[in-house]
Design a protein around this motif. Structure first.
Motif, PDB file in Angstrom:
ATOM      1  N   ILE A 113       3.783   1.053  -7.216  1.00  0.00           N
ATOM      2  CA  ILE A 113       3.377   2.010  -6.391  1.00  0.00           C
ATOM      3  C   ILE A 113       4.082   3.069  -6.611  1.00  0.00           C
ATOM      4  N   SER A 114       3.549   4.328  -6.886  1.00  0.00           N
ATOM      5  CA  SER A 114       4.225   5.612  -7.244  1.00  0.00           C
ATOM      6  C   SER A 114       4.740   6.221  -5.934  1.00  0.00           C
ATOM      7  N   ASP A 115       5.791   7.114  -6.057  1.00  0.00           N
ATOM      8  CA  ASP A 115       6.161   7.755  -4.895  1.00  0.00           C
ATOM      9  C   ASP A 115       5.393   8.373  -4.075  1.00  0.00           C
ATOM     10  N   GLU A 116       4.346   9.057  -4.614  1.00  0.00           N
ATOM     11  CA  GLU A 116       3.276   9.899  -4.078  1.00  0.00           C
ATOM     12  C   GLU A 116       2.405   9.228  -3.202  1.00  0.00           C
ATOM     13  N   THR A 117       2.187   7.847  -3.615  1.00  0.00           N
ATOM     14  CA  THR A 117       1.222   6.847  -2.840  1.00  0.00           C
ATOM     15  C   THR A 117       2.013   6.443  -1.613  1.00  0.00           C
ATOM     16  N   ALA A 118       3.520   5.951  -1.886  1.00  0.00           N
ATOM     17  CA  ALA A 118       4.364   5.341  -1.178  1.00  0.00           C
ATOM     18  C   ALA A 118       4.721   6.168   0.131  1.00  0.00           C
ATOM     19  N   ALA A 119       4.620   7.470  -0.186  1.00  0.00           N
ATOM     20  CA  ALA A 119       4.943   8.566   0.867  1.00  0.00           C
ATOM     21  C   ALA A 119       4.033   8.643   1.958  1.00  0.00           C
ATOM     22  N   GLN A 120       2.760   8.045   1.565  1.00  0.00           N
ATOM     23  CA  GLN A 120       1.668   8.171   2.722  1.00  0.00           C
ATOM     24  C   GLN A 120       0.962   6.575   2.890  1.00  0.00           C
ATOM     25  N   LEU A 121       2.104   5.575   2.544  1.00  0.00           N
ATOM     26  CA  LEU A 121       1.454   4.187   2.426  1.00  0.00           C
ATOM     27  C   LEU A 121       1.178   3.657   3.898  1.00  0.00           C
ATOM     28  N   ILE A 122       1.991   4.219   4.674  1.00  0.00           N
ATOM     29  CA  ILE A 122       1.787   3.391   6.080  1.00  0.00           C
ATOM     30  C   ILE A 122       1.158   3.931   7.092  1.00  0.00           C
ATOM     31  N   SER A 123       1.315   5.279   7.568  1.00  0.00           N
ATOM     32  CA  SER A 123       0.874   5.778   8.794  1.00  0.00           C
ATOM     33  C   SER A 123      -0.579   5.884   8.918  1.00  0.00           C
ATOM     34  N   MET A 124      -1.192   6.687   8.182  1.00  0.00           N
ATOM     35  CA  MET A 124      -2.704   7.054   8.093  1.00  0.00           C
ATOM     36  C   MET A 124      -3.501   5.850   7.675  1.00  0.00           C
ATOM     37  N   PRO A 125      -3.170   5.198   6.392  1.00  0.00           N
ATOM     38  CA  PRO A 125      -3.719   3.785   5.954  1.00  0.00           C
ATOM     39  C   PRO A 125      -3.719   2.580   7.117  1.00  0.00           C
ATOM     40  N   PHE A 126      -2.423   2.436   7.513  1.00  0.00           N
ATOM     41  CA  PHE A 126      -2.296   1.368   8.517  1.00  0.00           C
ATOM     42  C   PHE A 126      -3.048   1.878   9.739  1.00  0.00           C
ATOM     43  N   SER A 127      -2.968   3.020  10.308  1.00  0.00           N
ATOM     44  CA  SER A 127      -3.764   3.305  11.568  1.00  0.00           C
ATOM     45  C   SER A 127      -5.223   3.129  11.247  1.00  0.00           C
ATOM     46  N   ALA A 128      -5.706   3.546  10.033  1.00  0.00           N
ATOM     47  CA  ALA A 128      -7.347   3.533   9.676  1.00  0.00           C
ATOM     48  C   ALA A 128      -7.580   1.955   9.601  1.00  0.00           C
ATOM     49  N   LEU A 129      -6.838   1.080   8.979  1.00  0.00           N
ATOM     50  CA  LEU A 129      -7.139  -0.351   8.996  1.00  0.00           C
ATOM     51  C   LEU A 129      -7.102  -1.037  10.410  1.00  0.00           C
ATOM     52  N   SER A 130      -6.156  -0.549  10.979  1.00  0.00           N
ATOM     53  CA  SER A 130      -6.057  -0.921  12.461  1.00  0.00           C
ATOM     54  C   SER A 130      -7.111  -0.929  13.221  1.00  0.00           C
ATOM     55  N   SER A 293      -7.873   4.875  -2.051  1.00  0.00           N
ATOM     56  CA  SER A 293      -7.036   5.863  -2.795  1.00  0.00           C
ATOM     57  C   SER A 293      -6.325   6.674  -1.824  1.00  0.00           C
ATOM     58  N   LEU A 294      -5.400   7.379  -2.193  1.00  0.00           N
ATOM     59  CA  LEU A 294      -4.336   8.119  -1.410  1.00  0.00           C
ATOM     60  C   LEU A 294      -4.076   9.496  -2.324  1.00  0.00           C
ATOM     61  N   PRO A 295      -5.041  10.402  -2.422  1.00  0.00           N
ATOM     62  CA  PRO A 295      -4.706  11.353  -3.282  1.00  0.00           C
ATOM     63  C   PRO A 295      -3.669  12.435  -2.490  1.00  0.00           C
ATOM     64  N   VAL A 296      -3.240  13.208  -3.656  1.00  0.00           N
ATOM     65  CA  VAL A 296      -2.266  14.440  -2.915  1.00  0.00           C
ATOM     66  C   VAL A 296      -2.835  15.545  -3.409  1.00  0.00           C
ATOM     67  N   GLU A 297      -2.880  16.606  -2.675  1.00  0.00           N
ATOM     68  CA  GLU A 297      -3.704  17.803  -2.648  1.00  0.00           C
ATOM     69  C   GLU A 297      -2.232  18.722  -3.308  1.00  0.00           C
ATOM     70  N   ALA A 298      -0.814  18.756  -3.074  1.00  0.00           N
ATOM     71  CA  ALA A 298      -0.034  19.603  -3.520  1.00  0.00           C
ATOM     72  C   ALA A 298       1.441  19.116  -2.775  1.00  0.00           C
ATOM     73  N   ILE A 299       2.450  19.351  -3.837  1.00  0.00           N
ATOM     74  CA  ILE A 299       3.710  18.948  -3.267  1.00  0.00           C
ATOM     75  C   ILE A 299       4.621  20.334  -3.146  1.00  0.00           C
ATOM     76  N   PHE A 300       5.103  20.538  -2.198  1.00  0.00           N
ATOM     77  CA  PHE A 300       5.823  21.542  -1.869  1.00  0.00           C
ATOM     78  C   PHE A 300       7.511  21.211  -1.574  1.00  0.00           C
ATOM     79  N   PRO A 301       8.489  21.872  -1.970  1.00  0.00           N
ATOM     80  CA  PRO A 301       9.892  22.004  -1.864  1.00  0.00           C
ATOM     81  C   PRO A 301      10.015  22.154  -0.420  1.00  0.00           C
TER      82      PRO A 301
END
Length: 325
Positions: A113-130, A293-301
């Protein structure tokens, strides 16, 4: 270390600032994590605005979900190692170069699992599935949801499809129908123009949704209730449009409907370990297989957090806005 804080409650694009704060030391059972990536969620922005169910003391830290690397272990931590990649979806104050969290609340990230996917792995996906799991629907059943093109709406549709559950999605812009079709999510109707009820009826073909998920509030909640079948359940998940629900007493009475709320953080906290483990297993399997899928629109510093917050508020995004630390 540096962290993102806000001295007052207001729009994140106006008040977030980078400040120097002490490097935290993990206590017994805790872990210090070096932050790599963190997503911007609506509930993060609402917290900064002071309108969420949790209101921190000012000046306040920010951010709740991240992927990072274990940097230091507190006494008694045996299940994690320094250098291991982990994710958290419920640790407040992760918008910083380092954060401390209970070891029990961190999820080891599989190598695939990539960092980009792992960064959003829990909060929204787990809420949606729950949320989907709580609706008590089975394969072949219909549900209906508004904000179908939002992060949770897209995830609910994908998890539902994997379970064989049909989803009628409502969006507020005609362009949202095409946006969702482009990623394989169909059975979507725009309420921007007249005739949307007829288009919804054509999709349902006589079926009646057993549950509805409202993330808008106001009149939109009543629109969902009107589509429910007898004995259906209307779940209030958010209030992007209005803090009040405008629903018909006739629909409520004659449909014998149930109206209830869903707050993911409370549901997750009170969920028994076996159920949580089963849902996390399904989550990882669905994401790993590509069904979700957990797409990323953009990454900002993170130094550009105000610009990132403004970008997160823009409609029509294909994915999450992430902060890099």
């Amino acid at each position: 270390m540096r962290a993102l804080t806000h001295p007052t409650f207001a729009d994140a694009a106006e008040v977030l600032e980078v400040t120097e704060v002490p490097l935290p030391t993990p206590g017994p059972g805790e872990v210090r994590v070096r932050t790599v990536l963190s997503p911007i969620h609506n509930h993060d922005l609402w917290t900064i605005r002071g309108t969420y169910g949790f209101k921190p003391e000012l000046p306040a830290r920010s951010g709740t979900e991240a992927v990072g690397v274990v940097d230091a272990l507190g006494d008694g931590v045996e299940n994690l190692t320094v250098g291991q990649r982990v994710a958290t979806g419920g640790t407040f104050g992760v918008w910083a170069e380092f954060f401390v969290a209970p070891a029990a609340g961190l999820v080891p990230v599989p190598d695939g699992i990539s960092d980009e996917t792992a960064a959003q792995l829990i909060s929204m996906p787990f809420s949606a599935l729950s949320l989907l799991d709580s609706l008590d629907v089975s394969a072949g059943d219909w549900i209906v949801q508004n904000t179908a093109n939002g992060a949770v709406g897209r995830l609910v549709a994908q998890f539902a499809a994997a379970r064989g559950i049909r989803v009628l999605g409502l969006v507020r812009r005609d362009a949202g129908v095409d946006e969702l079709a482009a990623i394989g999510i169909r059975d979507v109707v725009s309420t921007e123009s007249d005739g949307w009820r007829e288009r919804a009826a054509a999709i349902l073909e006589g079926s009646e949704p057993r549950a509805a998920v409202d993330s808008v509030g106001g009149k939109a909640a009543g629109d969902l209730l009107s589509l429910l079948g007898v004995g259906g359940t209307l779940v209030s998940f958010g209030a992007m449009g209005s803090g009040n629900l405008e629903i018909s007493s006739g629909d409520l009475i004659f449909k014998q409907a149930t109206v209830k709320g869903f707050w993911g953080s409370v549901v997750s906290r009170e969920m028994d370990a076996a159920k949580r483990g089963a849902l996390f297993g399904e989550l990882l399997q669905r994401i790993g297989s590509g069904e979700v899928s957990l797409p990323v629109e953009a990454i900002f510093p993170f130094e550009q957090a105000r610009e990132a917050a403004a970008a997160s508020a823009q409609p029509g995004r294909d994915g999450k806005i992430l902060l890099r630390f």
